[in-house]
Design a protein around this motif. Structure first.
Motif, PDB file in Angstrom:
ATOM      1  N   LEU A  37       0.421  -0.814  -0.042  1.00 50.16           N
ATOM      2  CA  LEU A  37      -0.193   0.006  -0.026  1.00 50.16           C
ATOM      3  C   LEU A  37       0.874   1.610   0.075  1.00 50.16           C
ATOM      4  O   LEU A  37       2.109   1.012   0.089  1.00 50.16           O
ATOM      5  CB  LEU A  37      -1.055   0.284   0.672  1.00 50.16           C
ATOM      6  CG  LEU A  37      -0.239   0.363   2.771  1.00 50.16           C
ATOM      7  CD1 LEU A  37      -0.542   1.875   3.011  1.00 50.16           C
ATOM      8  CD2 LEU A  37      -1.519  -0.748   3.737  1.00 50.16           C
ATOM      9  N   LEU A  38       0.554   2.688  -0.531  1.00 53.36           N
ATOM     10  CA  LEU A  38       0.176   3.625  -0.247  1.00 53.36           C
ATOM     11  C   LEU A  38      -0.456   4.617   0.760  1.00 53.36           C
ATOM     12  O   LEU A  38      -1.825   4.883   0.377  1.00 53.36           O
ATOM     13  CB  LEU A  38       0.959   4.152  -1.857  1.00 53.36           C
ATOM     14  CG  LEU A  38       1.527   5.761  -1.633  1.00 53.36           C
ATOM     15  CD1 LEU A  38       2.775   5.913  -0.707  1.00 53.36           C
ATOM     16  CD2 LEU A  38       1.083   6.453  -3.118  1.00 53.36           C
ATOM     17  N   ILE A  71      -5.195   2.375  -7.951  1.00 56.99           N
ATOM     18  CA  ILE A  71      -4.222   3.815  -7.717  1.00 56.99           C
ATOM     19  C   ILE A  71      -5.562   5.117  -7.566  1.00 56.99           C
ATOM     20  O   ILE A  71      -6.956   4.793  -8.299  1.00 56.99           O
ATOM     21  CB  ILE A  71      -4.078   4.014  -8.949  1.00 56.99           C
ATOM     22  CG1 ILE A  71      -2.600   3.015  -9.348  1.00 56.99           C
ATOM     23  CG2 ILE A  71      -3.491   5.280  -8.696  1.00 56.99           C
ATOM     24  CD1 ILE A  71      -1.398   2.898  -8.763  1.00 56.99           C
ATOM     25  N   GLN A  72      -5.623   5.431  -6.539  1.00 57.11           N
ATOM     26  CA  GLN A  72      -5.838   7.075  -5.830  1.00 57.11           C
ATOM     27  C   GLN A  72      -5.192   8.302  -6.106  1.00 57.11           C
ATOM     28  O   GLN A  72      -4.098   8.536  -5.854  1.00 57.11           O
ATOM     29  CB  GLN A  72      -6.626   6.715  -4.704  1.00 57.11           C
ATOM     30  CG  GLN A  72      -7.360   7.957  -4.160  1.00 57.11           C
ATOM     31  CD  GLN A  72      -8.437   8.227  -3.481  1.00 57.11           C
ATOM     32  OE1 GLN A  72      -7.889   8.459  -2.450  1.00 57.11           O
ATOM     33  NE2 GLN A  72      -9.318   7.830  -2.877  1.00 57.11           N
ATOM     34  N   ARG A  73      -5.919   9.726  -7.244  1.00 53.92           N
ATOM     35  CA  ARG A  73      -5.819  10.376  -6.904  1.00 53.92           C
ATOM     36  C   ARG A  73      -6.093  11.238  -6.663  1.00 53.92           C
ATOM     37  O   ARG A  73      -7.226  11.871  -7.352  1.00 53.92           O
ATOM     38  CB  ARG A  73      -5.009  11.040  -8.517  1.00 53.92           C
ATOM     39  CG  ARG A  73      -4.263   9.652  -9.803  1.00 53.92           C
ATOM     40  CD  ARG A  73      -4.011  10.394 -11.098  1.00 53.92           C
ATOM     41  NE  ARG A  73      -3.337  11.168 -11.412  1.00 53.92           N
ATOM     42  CZ  ARG A  73      -3.326  12.154 -12.689  1.00 53.92           C
ATOM     43  NH1 ARG A  73      -3.934  11.546 -13.007  1.00 53.92           N
ATOM     44  NH2 ARG A  73      -2.527  13.145 -12.668  1.00 53.92           N
ATOM     45  N   ASN A  79     -11.118   5.410  -6.795  1.00 57.05           N
ATOM     46  CA  ASN A  79      -9.608   4.681  -7.447  1.00 57.05           C
ATOM     47  C   ASN A  79      -9.919   4.085  -8.953  1.00 57.05           C
ATOM     48  O   ASN A  79     -10.983   3.763  -9.016  1.00 57.05           O
ATOM     49  CB  ASN A  79     -10.018   3.406  -6.480  1.00 57.05           C
ATOM     50  CG  ASN A  79      -9.515   3.922  -5.082  1.00 57.05           C
ATOM     51  OD1 ASN A  79      -8.761   4.433  -4.613  1.00 57.05           O
ATOM     52  ND2 ASN A  79      -9.693   2.843  -4.012  1.00 57.05           N
ATOM     53  N   VAL A  80      -8.664   4.047  -9.345  1.00 53.22           N
ATOM     54  CA  VAL A  80      -8.629   3.336 -11.021  1.00 53.22           C
ATOM     55  C   VAL A  80      -7.909   2.160 -10.499  1.00 53.22           C
ATOM     56  O   VAL A  80      -6.383   1.865 -10.174  1.00 53.22           O
ATOM     57  CB  VAL A  80      -8.423   3.924 -11.562  1.00 53.22           C
ATOM     58  CG1 VAL A  80      -7.952   4.014 -13.489  1.00 53.22           C
ATOM     59  CG2 VAL A  80      -8.746   5.501 -11.303  1.00 53.22           C
ATOM     60  N   SER A 108       1.176  12.913  -8.169  1.00 54.48           N
ATOM     61  CA  SER A 108      -0.391  13.102  -7.579  1.00 54.48           C
ATOM     62  C   SER A 108      -1.026  11.922  -6.978  1.00 54.48           C
ATOM     63  O   SER A 108      -1.701  12.074  -7.196  1.00 54.48           O
ATOM     64  CB  SER A 108      -0.354  13.250  -9.457  1.00 54.48           C
ATOM     65  OG  SER A 108      -0.447  12.345 -10.277  1.00 54.48           O
ATOM     66  N   ILE A 109      -0.116  10.904  -6.956  1.00 52.17           N
ATOM     67  CA  ILE A 109      -0.235   9.563  -6.608  1.00 52.17           C
ATOM     68  C   ILE A 109      -0.609  10.050  -4.936  1.00 52.17           C
ATOM     69  O   ILE A 109       0.202  10.021  -4.522  1.00 52.17           O
ATOM     70  CB  ILE A 109      -0.157   8.186  -7.270  1.00 52.17           C
ATOM     71  CG1 ILE A 109      -0.218   7.956  -8.378  1.00 52.17           C
ATOM     72  CG2 ILE A 109      -0.418   7.202  -6.117  1.00 52.17           C
ATOM     73  CD1 ILE A 109       1.347   6.701  -8.754  1.00 52.17           C
ATOM     74  N   THR A 110      -1.944   9.635  -4.295  1.00 51.38           N
ATOM     75  CA  THR A 110      -2.243   9.813  -3.305  1.00 51.38           C
ATOM     76  C   THR A 110      -1.950   8.171  -2.047  1.00 51.38           C
ATOM     77  O   THR A 110      -1.903   8.855  -0.919  1.00 51.38           O
ATOM     78  CB  THR A 110      -3.480  10.373  -2.710  1.00 51.38           C
ATOM     79  OG1 THR A 110      -4.413   9.578  -3.240  1.00 51.38           O
ATOM     80  CG2 THR A 110      -2.693  12.259  -3.245  1.00 51.38           C
ATOM     81  N   GLN A 111      -2.540   7.387  -2.919  1.00 50.19           N
ATOM     82  CA  GLN A 111      -2.831   6.084  -2.396  1.00 50.19           C
ATOM     83  C   GLN A 111      -3.044   5.077  -3.977  1.00 50.19           C
ATOM     84  O   GLN A 111      -3.284   5.504  -4.346  1.00 50.19           O
ATOM     85  CB  GLN A 111      -4.541   5.762  -1.796  1.00 50.19           C
ATOM     86  CG  GLN A 111      -4.477   5.406  -1.020  1.00 50.19           C
ATOM     87  CD  GLN A 111      -6.164   5.560  -0.192  1.00 50.19           C
ATOM     88  OE1 GLN A 111      -7.127   5.192  -0.594  1.00 50.19           O
ATOM     89  NE2 GLN A 111      -5.991   6.075   1.272  1.00 50.19           N
ATOM     90  N   ILE A 112      -1.908   4.059  -2.847  1.00 49.64           N
ATOM     91  CA  ILE A 112      -2.260   2.681  -3.554  1.00 49.64           C
ATOM     92  C   ILE A 112      -2.314   1.398  -2.423  1.00 49.64           C
ATOM     93  O   ILE A 112      -1.865   1.896  -1.312  1.00 49.64           O
ATOM     94  CB  ILE A 112      -0.961   2.521  -4.179  1.00 49.64           C
ATOM     95  CG1 ILE A 112       0.035   2.880  -5.112  1.00 49.64           C
ATOM     96  CG2 ILE A 112      -0.420   1.103  -4.541  1.00 49.64           C
ATOM     97  CD1 ILE A 112       0.835   3.261  -5.603  1.00 49.64           C
ATOM     98  N   VAL A 113      -3.469   0.902  -3.047  1.00 47.82           N
ATOM     99  CA  VAL A 113      -4.089  -0.270  -2.387  1.00 47.82           C
ATOM    100  C   VAL A 113      -4.160  -1.819  -3.449  1.00 47.82           C
ATOM    101  O   VAL A 113      -3.923  -1.352  -4.234  1.00 47.82           O
ATOM    102  CB  VAL A 113      -5.607  -0.389  -1.614  1.00 47.82           C
ATOM    103  CG1 VAL A 113      -5.499  -1.466  -0.885  1.00 47.82           C
ATOM    104  CG2 VAL A 113      -5.285   0.905  -1.121  1.00 47.82           C
ATOM    105  N   SER A 114      -3.804  -3.012  -2.901  1.00 45.12           N
ATOM    106  CA  SER A 114      -3.544  -4.033  -3.349  1.00 45.12           C
ATOM    107  C   SER A 114      -5.122  -4.562  -3.352  1.00 45.12           C
ATOM    108  O   SER A 114      -5.562  -4.921  -2.416  1.00 45.12           O
ATOM    109  CB  SER A 114      -2.788  -4.991  -2.549  1.00 45.12           C
ATOM    110  OG  SER A 114      -1.485  -4.809  -3.251  1.00 45.12           O
TER     111      SER A 114
END
Length: 336
Positions: A37-38, A71-73, A79-80, A108-114
């Motif tokens: 995650l991010l 991915i969330q921006r 989320n995309v 520009s990316i605020t969140q990454i989730v598996s």
């Protein structure tokens, strides 16, 4: 001949790393593992050689992942789902979606989730929190024990939930707190969000006027999310309650209850905020309101060990044996 014998073993050894994610740092280092995650400007990379490694997002040059990820921006963007991520120029990554490839600035990316599949093999998670305190002094001898556990196992459409606690406080041979509680709940999912729950709960108290509580309940629930960032669910229950009192009396009644279970991981899963509880309204007026809940924070010191601080309250109003009890605990925890 020797090469043909060695090749299968070499391929077998390399297989676990074939789909490994890769992170390039601005200092020239390259790390491999699994991007979990991010969040809070921390990228959590799970590795075989160093466990979970939180990496500062502004120190990352680019990255690569060959399996889907969300991915969330921006805080208010949806989320995309990216099919894959390919390395780009310094500070950029190439996101491959069903619509095609897009180059994104890492800033520009605020969140990454598996993503978690809806139907998946057996998964098991839980925690045990322990607080022990013993003071032997000339003025007073004090013993304080608090043990809580929570575990959850899921297989396909079924999820098993079990929780329990034990509390005891004694000072100079005077016991002011002594109780335990156990709960088991079974969830049956109809889709990714909606489930039906059946649950059993028993509480025993050796100090308060209300000596025991037994609860049997059932009702629908909704899972808002359950991923590496945490989980949030709410359940509406119709409960059949039985109260027993120290004077030998008892009472049985039905109630409508709302139950919640919320957790949020912050700073690369280093800190976790959580709250669980239940609020109820009896149908026949034997009590005005019932409430049982807790709120707390965990700080992870290793991949499995944490420190925790919690506050809990149990309240029953308008019934024989009114209770309004608040407890504060601090201790050591184990998480899996």
């Amino acid at each position: 001949m020797r090469f043909s014998r060695v090749l299968p073993f070499a391929l077998l050894w390399c297989a676990p790393f074939a789909n490994a994610d890769t992170v390039w740092l601005k200092n020239g280092d390259r790390l491999t593992g699994t991007i979990k995650l991010l969040d809070s400007k921390k990228l959590l990379l799970q590795t075989e050689y160093g466990g979970d490694m939180p990496l500062a997002w502004d120190k990352i040059k680019t990255l690569q992942r060959d399996t889907p990820i969300l991915i969330q921006r921006g805080a208010h963007e949806q989320n995309v789902e990216a099919q894959s991520l390919k390395p780009g120029d310094d500070g950029y990554v190439v996101m491959q979606t069903q619509e095609g490839a897009r180059t994104l600035a890492l800033a520009s990316i605020t969140q990454i989730v598996s993503p978690k599949p809806f139907l998946r093999d057996l998964s098991w998670k839980g925690n045990v929190d322990v607080g022990l305190d013993y003071i032997n002094a000339s003025s007073a001898d004090t013993e304080d024990y608090n043990i809580d556990f929570k575990t959850q196992a899921r297989h396909g459409l079924w999820r098993h939930n079990a929780t329990g606690s034990y509390n005891r406080y004694e000072s100079d041979d005077s016991v002011s707190t002594h109780n335990y509680s156990l709960e088991y709940a079974l969830d049956r999912f109809f889709n990714e969000k909606l489930f039906w729950q059946g649950r059993l709960e028993y509480t025993r108290d050796w100090v308060e006027e209300l000596s025991s509580q037994r609860v049997i309940g059932t009702g629908p629930g909704y899972q808002f999310w359950d991923n590496e960032l945490g989980a949030f669910s709410m359940t509406g229950l119709i409960n059949q309650n039985r109260f027993e009192f120290t004077d030998g009396g008892s009472a049985e009644f039905l109630s409508a209850n709302l139950k919640w279970d919320y957790s949020r991981n912050l700073y690369g899963q280093t800190v976790q905020f959580f709250t669980t509880g239940e609020i109820g309204r009896p149908f026949d007026g034997i009590a005005d309101l019932t409430f049982d809940g807790e709120v707390g924070v965990r700080y992870k010191i290793t991949n499995w060990a944490s420190l925790n601080l919690k506050a809990s309250q149990a309240y029953i109003g308008g019934a024989p044996g009114d209770a309004n009890k608040t407890e504060y605990t601090a201790g050591f925890g184990i998480t899996w």
